[in-house]
Motif scaffolding. Structure first.
Motif, PDB file in Angstrom:
ATOM      1  N   SER A 111       0.855  -1.181   0.000  1.00 29.81           N
ATOM      2  CA  SER A 111       0.000   0.000   0.000  1.00 29.81           C
ATOM      3  C   SER A 111       0.896   1.237   0.000  1.00 29.81           C
ATOM      4  O   SER A 111       1.889   1.287   0.744  1.00 29.81           O
ATOM      5  CB  SER A 111      -0.912   0.015   1.230  1.00 29.81           C
ATOM      6  OG  SER A 111      -1.734   1.168   1.222  1.00 29.81           O
ATOM      7  N   LEU A 112       0.554   2.206  -0.850  1.00 30.00           N
ATOM      8  CA  LEU A 112       1.319   3.443  -0.943  1.00 30.00           C
ATOM      9  C   LEU A 112       0.466   4.620  -0.488  1.00 30.00           C
ATOM     10  O   LEU A 112      -0.766   4.537  -0.439  1.00 30.00           O
ATOM     11  CB  LEU A 112       1.785   3.679  -2.387  1.00 30.00           C
ATOM     12  CG  LEU A 112       2.617   2.575  -3.039  1.00 30.00           C
ATOM     13  CD1 LEU A 112       2.972   2.980  -4.461  1.00 30.00           C
ATOM     14  CD2 LEU A 112       3.880   2.287  -2.236  1.00 30.00           C
ATOM     15  N   LYS A 113       1.135   5.711  -0.183  1.00 30.81           N
ATOM     16  CA  LYS A 113       0.424   6.934   0.191  1.00 30.81           C
ATOM     17  C   LYS A 113      -0.273   7.503  -1.045  1.00 30.81           C
ATOM     18  O   LYS A 113       0.316   7.605  -2.110  1.00 30.81           O
ATOM     19  CB  LYS A 113       1.412   7.969   0.740  1.00 30.81           C
ATOM     20  CG  LYS A 113       2.140   7.527   2.004  1.00 30.81           C
ATOM     21  CD  LYS A 113       3.207   8.533   2.396  1.00 30.81           C
ATOM     22  CE  LYS A 113       3.999   8.065   3.613  1.00 30.81           C
ATOM     23  NZ  LYS A 113       5.095   9.012   3.954  1.00 30.81           N
ATOM     24  N   GLY A 114      -1.519   7.874  -0.888  1.00 29.32           N
ATOM     25  CA  GLY A 114      -2.250   8.431  -2.013  1.00 29.32           C
ATOM     26  C   GLY A 114      -2.668   7.368  -3.015  1.00 29.32           C
ATOM     27  O   GLY A 114      -2.577   6.167  -2.777  1.00 29.32           O
ATOM     28  N   ASP A 118       2.876   2.260 -11.386  1.00 26.56           N
ATOM     29  CA  ASP A 118       3.864   2.712 -10.397  1.00 26.56           C
ATOM     30  C   ASP A 118       4.904   1.640 -10.081  1.00 26.56           C
ATOM     31  O   ASP A 118       5.886   1.918  -9.400  1.00 26.56           O
ATOM     32  CB  ASP A 118       3.148   3.117  -9.102  1.00 26.56           C
ATOM     33  CG  ASP A 118       2.291   4.366  -9.274  1.00 26.56           C
ATOM     34  OD1 ASP A 118       2.868   5.442  -9.496  1.00 26.56           O
ATOM     35  OD2 ASP A 118       1.060   4.249  -9.223  1.00 26.56           O
ATOM     36  N   PHE A 119       4.686   0.430 -10.581  1.00 25.02           N
ATOM     37  CA  PHE A 119       5.616  -0.676 -10.294  1.00 25.02           C
ATOM     38  C   PHE A 119       6.294  -1.157 -11.575  1.00 25.02           C
ATOM     39  O   PHE A 119       6.556  -2.344 -11.762  1.00 25.02           O
ATOM     40  CB  PHE A 119       4.864  -1.835  -9.629  1.00 25.02           C
ATOM     41  CG  PHE A 119       4.071  -1.419  -8.430  1.00 25.02           C
ATOM     42  CD1 PHE A 119       4.697  -1.143  -7.223  1.00 25.02           C
ATOM     43  CD2 PHE A 119       2.686  -1.291  -8.504  1.00 25.02           C
ATOM     44  CE1 PHE A 119       3.966  -0.745  -6.118  1.00 25.02           C
ATOM     45  CE2 PHE A 119       1.946  -0.904  -7.397  1.00 25.02           C
ATOM     46  CZ  PHE A 119       2.590  -0.625  -6.202  1.00 25.02           C
ATOM     47  N   SER A 120       6.594  -0.230 -12.457  1.00 27.06           N
ATOM     48  CA  SER A 120       7.152  -0.568 -13.775  1.00 27.06           C
ATOM     49  C   SER A 120       8.521  -1.237 -13.693  1.00 27.06           C
ATOM     50  O   SER A 120       8.959  -1.882 -14.640  1.00 27.06           O
ATOM     51  CB  SER A 120       7.251   0.700 -14.637  1.00 27.06           C
ATOM     52  OG  SER A 120       8.052   1.678 -13.981  1.00 27.06           O
ATOM     53  N   LYS A 129      -5.946  -4.957  -7.129  1.00 29.39           N
ATOM     54  CA  LYS A 129      -6.012  -3.954  -6.081  1.00 29.39           C
ATOM     55  C   LYS A 129      -7.417  -3.924  -5.503  1.00 29.39           C
ATOM     56  O   LYS A 129      -8.403  -3.810  -6.233  1.00 29.39           O
ATOM     57  CB  LYS A 129      -5.638  -2.578  -6.625  1.00 29.39           C
ATOM     58  CG  LYS A 129      -5.575  -1.490  -5.553  1.00 29.39           C
ATOM     59  CD  LYS A 129      -5.238  -0.134  -6.157  1.00 29.39           C
ATOM     60  CE  LYS A 129      -5.223   0.953  -5.084  1.00 29.39           C
ATOM     61  NZ  LYS A 129      -5.032   2.296  -5.659  1.00 29.39           N
ATOM     62  N   ILE A 130      -7.497  -4.068  -4.193  1.00 30.58           N
ATOM     63  CA  ILE A 130      -8.761  -3.960  -3.475  1.00 30.58           C
ATOM     64  C   ILE A 130      -8.605  -2.856  -2.434  1.00 30.58           C
ATOM     65  O   ILE A 130      -7.783  -2.979  -1.513  1.00 30.58           O
ATOM     66  CB  ILE A 130      -9.144  -5.284  -2.799  1.00 30.58           C
ATOM     67  CG1 ILE A 130      -9.295  -6.393  -3.853  1.00 30.58           C
ATOM     68  CG2 ILE A 130     -10.441  -5.131  -2.019  1.00 30.58           C
ATOM     69  CD1 ILE A 130      -9.576  -7.753  -3.263  1.00 30.58           C
ATOM     70  N   GLY A 131      -9.372  -1.798  -2.591  1.00 31.42           N
ATOM     71  CA  GLY A 131      -9.230  -0.659  -1.687  1.00 31.42           C
ATOM     72  C   GLY A 131      -7.864  -0.026  -1.827  1.00 31.42           C
ATOM     73  O   GLY A 131      -7.431   0.310  -2.934  1.00 31.42           O
ATOM     74  N   GLU A 152       8.508   4.221  -0.630  1.00 27.40           N
ATOM     75  CA  GLU A 152       8.112   4.519   0.743  1.00 27.40           C
ATOM     76  C   GLU A 152       6.712   3.962   1.053  1.00 27.40           C
ATOM     77  O   GLU A 152       5.776   4.709   1.373  1.00 27.40           O
ATOM     78  CB  GLU A 152       8.150   6.036   0.995  1.00 27.40           C
ATOM     79  CG  GLU A 152       9.540   6.628   0.824  1.00 27.40           C
ATOM     80  CD  GLU A 152       9.571   8.125   1.105  1.00 27.40           C
ATOM     81  OE1 GLU A 152       8.473   8.717   1.288  1.00 27.40           O
ATOM     82  OE2 GLU A 152      10.669   8.697   1.153  1.00 27.40           O
ATOM     83  N   PRO A 153       6.566   2.642   0.975  1.00 27.42           N
ATOM     84  CA  PRO A 153       5.247   2.032   1.178  1.00 27.42           C
ATOM     85  C   PRO A 153       4.763   2.141   2.618  1.00 27.42           C
ATOM     86  O   PRO A 153       5.550   2.125   3.556  1.00 27.42           O
ATOM     87  CB  PRO A 153       5.489   0.569   0.792  1.00 27.42           C
ATOM     88  CG  PRO A 153       6.944   0.343   1.059  1.00 27.42           C
ATOM     89  CD  PRO A 153       7.619   1.636   0.703  1.00 27.42           C
ATOM     90  N   VAL A 154       3.455   2.219   2.773  1.00 30.90           N
ATOM     91  CA  VAL A 154       2.840   2.183   4.095  1.00 30.90           C
ATOM     92  C   VAL A 154       2.792   0.739   4.587  1.00 30.90           C
ATOM     93  O   VAL A 154       3.020   0.450   5.763  1.00 30.90           O
ATOM     94  CB  VAL A 154       1.409   2.775   4.035  1.00 30.90           C
ATOM     95  CG1 VAL A 154       0.726   2.669   5.397  1.00 30.90           C
ATOM     96  CG2 VAL A 154       1.444   4.210   3.547  1.00 30.90           C
ATOM     97  N   ILE A 155       2.513  -0.182   3.665  1.00 29.83           N
ATOM     98  CA  ILE A 155       2.503  -1.625   3.948  1.00 29.83           C
ATOM     99  C   ILE A 155       3.331  -2.315   2.879  1.00 29.83           C
ATOM    100  O   ILE A 155       3.213  -2.015   1.689  1.00 29.83           O
ATOM    101  CB  ILE A 155       1.061  -2.193   3.926  1.00 29.83           C
ATOM    102  CG1 ILE A 155       0.222  -1.559   5.020  1.00 29.83           C
ATOM    103  CG2 ILE A 155       1.077  -3.712   4.076  1.00 29.83           C
ATOM    104  CD1 ILE A 155      -1.257  -1.948   4.936  1.00 29.83           C
ATOM    105  N   LEU A 156       4.197  -3.232   3.300  1.00 28.05           N
ATOM    106  CA  LEU A 156       4.979  -4.027   2.357  1.00 28.05           C
ATOM    107  C   LEU A 156       5.232  -5.407   2.960  1.00 28.05           C
ATOM    108  O   LEU A 156       5.997  -5.544   3.908  1.00 28.05           O
ATOM    109  CB  LEU A 156       6.310  -3.342   2.026  1.00 28.05           C
ATOM    110  CG  LEU A 156       7.237  -4.119   1.074  1.00 28.05           C
ATOM    111  CD1 LEU A 156       6.544  -4.397  -0.255  1.00 28.05           C
ATOM    112  CD2 LEU A 156       8.553  -3.365   0.867  1.00 28.05           C
TER     113      LEU A 156
END
Length: 321
Positions: free
Chosen positions: A247-250, A256-258, A267-269, A291-295
């Motif tokens: 999960s990323l900010k925004g 974004d993962f190229s 992606k869910i939510g 800078e992920p919020v969840i990884l």
């Protein structure tokens, strides 16, 4: 037990090229038709010595036919099969090195396990009667009981230990563990591995159940419509594919993962799940820069890996198996 393979794709099959080992079974352009039904279609396969090759596929995919052709029970329409560099067809000397346990087991009427063992002993010069008796005792199989009185699983055990006791260099097991409970299945897997430690034994096992073979085989091939649709060395498959939850900010999307080789993206939510191929440490470096919020990195089962590989090839796994 693991061995390394590379593969290169052709129209309907994948040709397997072994690395770091002697190629002992070489199958080239193999075709077999029953009436109007094309069962094997230009199949090519090279398998190295002292390895276990697992062949999976739906019922009717051609697994049993392939083994019977290798054993020269069925005659091929075209193509070549070489074992130890020699053509198998009508080669009685070479057949001394081969043993086959079919899916549809057959035992002579009123024969006991000991009677069947003596029959095998009459055909195979290296048959080890003492080892068979040791295996029978371990499995609690009565040597003098008529096999026709045994359960389905016990009959399978009888066939397997007779085959293993031949000390053949090449063993072909069709639906290897069909009818066996988990305890006996694991015990016989250990026996098979021990056999490979005794001598350079090459084994092909078939099954329609991927989970039955994943913990014993060096390499797995998926047979579909007469050809090997997908093949991989298990170690490489397990180390080169992984699941990521991030999960990323925004707002964010797949673009974004190229920097990653993404096989699947959902992606869910605010949480995305990625199936990625490649080096896990390099993937971590790429993702941490975001800078992920969840990884989280999560393990995949072998069945999940095959499912995603099938999706990449444009197939649904449940339609193939």
């Amino acid at each position: 037990l693991r061995r390394k393979y590379n593969c290169t794709s052709t129209n309907s099959t994948i040709i397997l090229f072994c690395i770091g080992g002697r190629i002992m079974i070489r199958i080239s352009n193999l075709n077999k038709t029953f009436g109007k039904n094309k069962v094997l279609d230009n199949l090519n396969c090279n398998i190295q010595t002292n390895s276990i090759y697992g062949l999976i596929g739906a019922n009717g995919a051609g697994k049993s036919t392939l083994l019977r052709i290798i054993m020269d029970i069925y005659k091929r329409d075209s193509g070549t099969i070489e074992i130890d560099g020699k053509e198998i067809e009508d080669n009685q000397e070479l057949k001394q090195k081969l043993v086959f346990v079919p899916d549809d087991l057959y035992f002579f009427p009123n024969y006991s396990l000991l009677d069947m063992a003596k029959f095998y002993e009459s055909m195979y010069k290296k048959f080890d009667m003492e080892y068979l008796k040791e295996l029978a005792e371990m499995l609690k199989l009565d040597l003098n009981e008529k096999i026709q009185n045994f359960s389905k699983g016990m009959k399978r055990q009888c066939a397997l230990i007779c085959a293993i006791s031949t000390n053949a260099n090449y063993m072909f097991f069709d639906e290897t563990f069909d009818g066996l409970d988990p305890v006996i299945r694991n015990l016989l897997k250990k026996v098979i591995i021990k056999q490979m430690e005794k001598q350079e034994t090459t084994i092909i096992m078939t099954s329609h159940n991927l989970r039955e073979l994943e913990d014993i085989c060096d390499n797995l091939g998926l047979l579909y419509k007469g050809g090997i649709l997908f093949e991989s060395d298990i170690d490489s498959l397990k180390t080169n594919m992984f699941k990521i939850q991030i999960s990323l900010k925004g707002e964010f999307g797949k673009e974004d993962f190229s920097g990653l080789d993404i096989m699947s993206y959902k992606k869910i939510g605010s949480i995305a799940t990625l199936i990625v191929k490649g080096d896990k440490e390099k993937a971590k470096e790429v993702l941490q820069k975001l800078e992920p919020v969840i990884l989280d990195f999560l393990p995949l089962t072998l069945e999940e890996m095959f499912i995603y590989e099938m999706e990449v090839l444009g197939y649904e796994f449940n339609q193939v198996i």
